[in-house]
Write a protein that holds these residues in place. Sequence first.
Motif, PDB file in Angstrom:
ATOM      1  N   ASN A  72      38.066  31.330  11.151  1.00  0.00           N
ATOM      2  CA  ASN A  72      38.228  30.093  10.396  1.00  0.00           C
ATOM      3  C   ASN A  72      37.038  29.152  10.577  1.00  0.00           C
ATOM      4  O   ASN A  72      36.709  28.385   9.688  1.00  0.00           O
ATOM      5  N   ILE A  73      36.363  29.215  11.724  1.00  0.00           N
ATOM      6  CA  ILE A  73      35.193  28.358  11.922  1.00  0.00           C
ATOM      7  C   ILE A  73      33.909  29.163  12.074  1.00  0.00           C
ATOM      8  O   ILE A  73      32.830  28.611  12.208  1.00  0.00           O
ATOM      9  N   GLY A  74      34.004  30.496  12.060  1.00  0.00           N
ATOM     10  CA  GLY A  74      32.830  31.353  12.133  1.00  0.00           C
ATOM     11  C   GLY A  74      32.127  31.338  13.478  1.00  0.00           C
ATOM     12  O   GLY A  74      30.927  31.515  13.542  1.00  0.00           O
ATOM     13  N   LEU A  75      32.869  31.131  14.546  1.00  0.00           N
ATOM     14  CA  LEU A  75      32.280  31.058  15.878  1.00  0.00           C
ATOM     15  C   LEU A  75      32.489  32.379  16.606  1.00  0.00           C
ATOM     16  O   LEU A  75      33.604  32.838  16.758  1.00  0.00           O
ATOM     17  N   LEU A  76      31.396  32.968  17.028  1.00  0.00           N
ATOM     18  CA  LEU A  76      31.418  34.213  17.777  1.00  0.00           C
ATOM     19  C   LEU A  76      31.385  33.874  19.256  1.00  0.00           C
ATOM     20  O   LEU A  76      30.521  33.138  19.703  1.00  0.00           O
ATOM     21  N   THR A  77      32.345  34.391  20.017  1.00  0.00           N
ATOM     22  CA  THR A  77      32.470  34.049  21.432  1.00  0.00           C
ATOM     23  C   THR A  77      32.474  35.311  22.272  1.00  0.00           C
ATOM     24  O   THR A  77      33.175  36.261  21.969  1.00  0.00           O
ATOM     25  N   GLY A  78      31.687  35.273  23.328  1.00  0.00           N
ATOM     26  CA  GLY A  78      31.669  36.365  24.286  1.00  0.00           C
ATOM     27  C   GLY A  78      31.972  35.824  25.672  1.00  0.00           C
ATOM     28  O   GLY A  78      31.446  34.784  26.050  1.00  0.00           O
ATOM     29  N   ARG A  79      32.830  36.523  26.393  1.00  0.00           N
ATOM     30  CA  ARG A  79      33.204  36.092  27.751  1.00  0.00           C
ATOM     31  C   ARG A  79      32.928  37.212  28.731  1.00  0.00           C
ATOM     32  O   ARG A  79      33.213  38.369  28.456  1.00  0.00           O
ATOM     33  N   ILE A  80      32.383  36.843  29.870  1.00  0.00           N
ATOM     34  CA  ILE A  80      32.290  37.752  30.998  1.00  0.00           C
ATOM     35  C   ILE A  80      33.216  37.148  32.038  1.00  0.00           C
ATOM     36  O   ILE A  80      33.017  36.009  32.450  1.00  0.00           O
ATOM     37  N   PHE A  81      34.229  37.898  32.435  1.00  0.00           N
ATOM     38  CA  PHE A  81      35.251  37.326  33.301  1.00  0.00           C
ATOM     39  C   PHE A  81      35.803  38.382  34.252  1.00  0.00           C
ATOM     40  O   PHE A  81      35.499  39.563  34.131  1.00  0.00           O
ATOM     41  N   VAL A  82      36.614  37.932  35.175  1.00  0.00           N
ATOM     42  CA  VAL A  82      37.266  38.827  36.130  1.00  0.00           C
ATOM     43  C   VAL A  82      38.639  39.166  35.576  1.00  0.00           C
ATOM     44  O   VAL A  82      39.489  38.300  35.421  1.00  0.00           O
ATOM     45  N   SER A  83      38.832  40.440  35.273  1.00  0.00           N
ATOM     46  CA  SER A  83      40.081  40.914  34.692  1.00  0.00           C
ATOM     47  C   SER A  83      41.172  40.960  35.758  1.00  0.00           C
ATOM     48  O   SER A  83      40.909  41.210  36.932  1.00  0.00           O
ATOM     49  N   ARG A  84      42.397  40.789  35.341  1.00  0.00           N
ATOM     50  CA  ARG A  84      43.530  40.874  36.266  1.00  0.00           C
ATOM     51  C   ARG A  84      43.996  42.312  36.470  1.00  0.00           C
ATOM     52  O   ARG A  84      44.912  42.568  37.239  1.00  0.00           O
ATOM     53  N   LYS A  85      43.349  43.252  35.793  1.00  0.00           N
ATOM     54  CA  LYS A  85      43.733  44.659  35.878  1.00  0.00           C
ATOM     55  C   LYS A  85      43.690  45.177  37.316  1.00  0.00           C
ATOM     56  O   LYS A  85      44.538  45.959  37.726  1.00  0.00           O
ATOM     57  N   TYR A  86      42.714  44.751  38.077  1.00  0.00           N
ATOM     58  CA  TYR A  86      42.559  45.217  39.462  1.00  0.00           C
ATOM     59  C   TYR A  86      43.208  44.278  40.474  1.00  0.00           C
ATOM     60  O   TYR A  86      42.998  44.419  41.660  1.00  0.00           O
ATOM     61  N   LYS A  87      43.947  43.292  39.987  1.00  0.00           N
ATOM     62  CA  LYS A  87      44.659  42.339  40.842  1.00  0.00           C
ATOM     63  C   LYS A  87      43.715  41.622  41.817  1.00  0.00           C
ATOM     64  O   LYS A  87      43.991  41.482  42.996  1.00  0.00           O
ATOM     65  N   VAL A  88      42.592  41.172  41.274  1.00  0.00           N
ATOM     66  CA  VAL A  88      41.617  40.415  42.057  1.00  0.00           C
ATOM     67  C   VAL A  88      41.856  38.943  41.730  1.00  0.00           C
ATOM     68  O   VAL A  88      41.340  38.424  40.762  1.00  0.00           O
ATOM     69  N   TYR A  89      42.665  38.300  42.555  1.00  0.00           N
ATOM     70  CA  TYR A  89      43.023  36.907  42.311  1.00  0.00           C
ATOM     71  C   TYR A  89      42.173  35.945  43.145  1.00  0.00           C
ATOM     72  O   TYR A  89      42.434  34.761  43.156  1.00  0.00           O
ATOM     73  N   TYR A  90      41.184  36.452  43.826  1.00  0.00           N
ATOM     74  CA  TYR A  90      40.396  35.638  44.744  1.00  0.00           C
ATOM     75  C   TYR A  90      38.968  35.405  44.252  1.00  0.00           C
ATOM     76  O   TYR A  90      38.142  34.871  44.981  1.00  0.00           O
ATOM     77  N   SER A  91      38.650  35.788  43.031  1.00  0.00           N
ATOM     78  CA  SER A  91      37.265  35.702  42.560  1.00  0.00           C
ATOM     79  C   SER A  91      36.744  34.266  42.560  1.00  0.00           C
ATOM     80  O   SER A  91      35.587  34.028  42.885  1.00  0.00           O
ATOM     81  N   HIS A  92      37.595  33.313  42.221  1.00  0.00           N
ATOM     82  CA  HIS A  92      37.149  31.917  42.218  1.00  0.00           C
ATOM     83  C   HIS A  92      36.840  31.436  43.633  1.00  0.00           C
ATOM     84  O   HIS A  92      35.962  30.603  43.837  1.00  0.00           O
ATOM     85  N   LEU A  93      37.528  31.978  44.621  1.00  0.00           N
ATOM     86  CA  LEU A  93      37.251  31.604  46.008  1.00  0.00           C
ATOM     87  C   LEU A  93      35.918  32.179  46.479  1.00  0.00           C
ATOM     88  O   LEU A  93      35.178  31.531  47.218  1.00  0.00           O
ATOM     89  N   VAL A  94      35.602  33.386  46.018  1.00  0.00           N
ATOM     90  CA  VAL A  94      34.314  33.985  46.361  1.00  0.00           C
ATOM     91  C   VAL A  94      33.190  33.236  45.656  1.00  0.00           C
ATOM     92  O   VAL A  94      32.151  32.953  46.245  1.00  0.00           O
ATOM     93  N   GLU A  95      33.413  32.881  44.400  1.00  0.00           N
ATOM     94  CA  GLU A  95      32.379  32.188  43.616  1.00  0.00           C
ATOM     95  C   GLU A  95      32.120  30.779  44.147  1.00  0.00           C
ATOM     96  O   GLU A  95      30.978  30.410  44.411  1.00  0.00           O
ATOM     97  N   TRP A  96      33.145  29.979  44.291  1.00  0.00           N
ATOM     98  CA  TRP A  96      32.977  28.557  44.626  1.00  0.00           C
ATOM     99  C   TRP A  96      33.166  28.249  46.103  1.00  0.00           C
ATOM    100  O   TRP A  96      32.802  27.170  46.554  1.00  0.00           O
ATOM    101  N   GLY A  97      33.773  29.163  46.852  1.00  0.00           N
ATOM    102  CA  GLY A  97      33.964  28.953  48.276  1.00  0.00           C
ATOM    103  C   GLY A  97      35.254  28.218  48.584  1.00  0.00           C
ATOM    104  O   GLY A  97      36.006  27.805  47.699  1.00  0.00           O
ATOM    105  N   THR A  98      35.515  28.060  49.876  1.00  0.00           N
ATOM    106  CA  THR A  98      36.678  27.318  50.348  1.00  0.00           C
ATOM    107  C   THR A  98      36.182  26.265  51.323  1.00  0.00           C
ATOM    108  O   THR A  98      34.979  26.107  51.518  1.00  0.00           O
ATOM    109  N   ASP A  99      37.110  25.571  51.962  1.00  0.00           N
ATOM    110  CA  ASP A  99      36.672  24.573  52.935  1.00  0.00           C
ATOM    111  C   ASP A  99      36.110  25.234  54.198  1.00  0.00           C
ATOM    112  O   ASP A  99      35.364  24.623  54.949  1.00  0.00           O
ATOM    113  N   LYS A 100      36.401  26.509  54.413  1.00  0.00           N
ATOM    114  CA  LYS A 100      35.905  27.214  55.599  1.00  0.00           C
ATOM    115  C   LYS A 100      34.730  28.151  55.301  1.00  0.00           C
ATOM    116  O   LYS A 100      33.911  28.422  56.167  1.00  0.00           O
ATOM    117  N   LEU A 101      34.669  28.682  54.075  1.00  0.00           N
ATOM    118  CA  LEU A 101      33.616  29.621  53.695  1.00  0.00           C
ATOM    119  C   LEU A 101      32.811  29.074  52.521  1.00  0.00           C
ATOM    120  O   LEU A 101      33.389  28.584  51.555  1.00  0.00           O
TER     121      LEU A 101
END
Length: 135
Positions: A72-101
């Motif tokens: 409807n707006i002619g916008l082509l979008t591409g995403r590179i992301f962490v899929s939930r297929k492998y049950k990796v729910y910690y990727s944001h913690l690895v990317e941005w860190g925690t208060d300890k790491l």
Amino acid sequence: MGADIEVNIDPVELQLLNQALKRLPKKMRHNLERKALRKSLASVRKKARAAAPKRSSNLRKSITTKVSLKRNIGLLTGRIFVSRKYKVYYSHLVEWGTDKLPGKLFMTRVFEGEKDNIVRNFRTAIRSLLAKPKV
């Protein structure tokens, strides 16, 4: 997830290629644009997988690409992301860190290094796909 990378390419910005694409039927043009964006993001995905920490390799395997077109707006979008297929729910913690790491910023570094190449690779892929003889 917090470690997603999203690239938006508006085909109108690519004037010369846009003129050549407008001569094609609409469905063929949309398929060609999606295929070209998939090709241009493949190298970035490969580099993101290589840059990801390899403790269990599930994080590396889960980095994937998705390409969509908002017709409807002619916008082509591409995403590179962490899929939930492998049950990796910690990727944001690895990317941005925690208060300890501290964070690794593996996706951010790859994107910052490759963002100019994404559009260049997209143009190259479109040109090569337009030059291919139709069977």
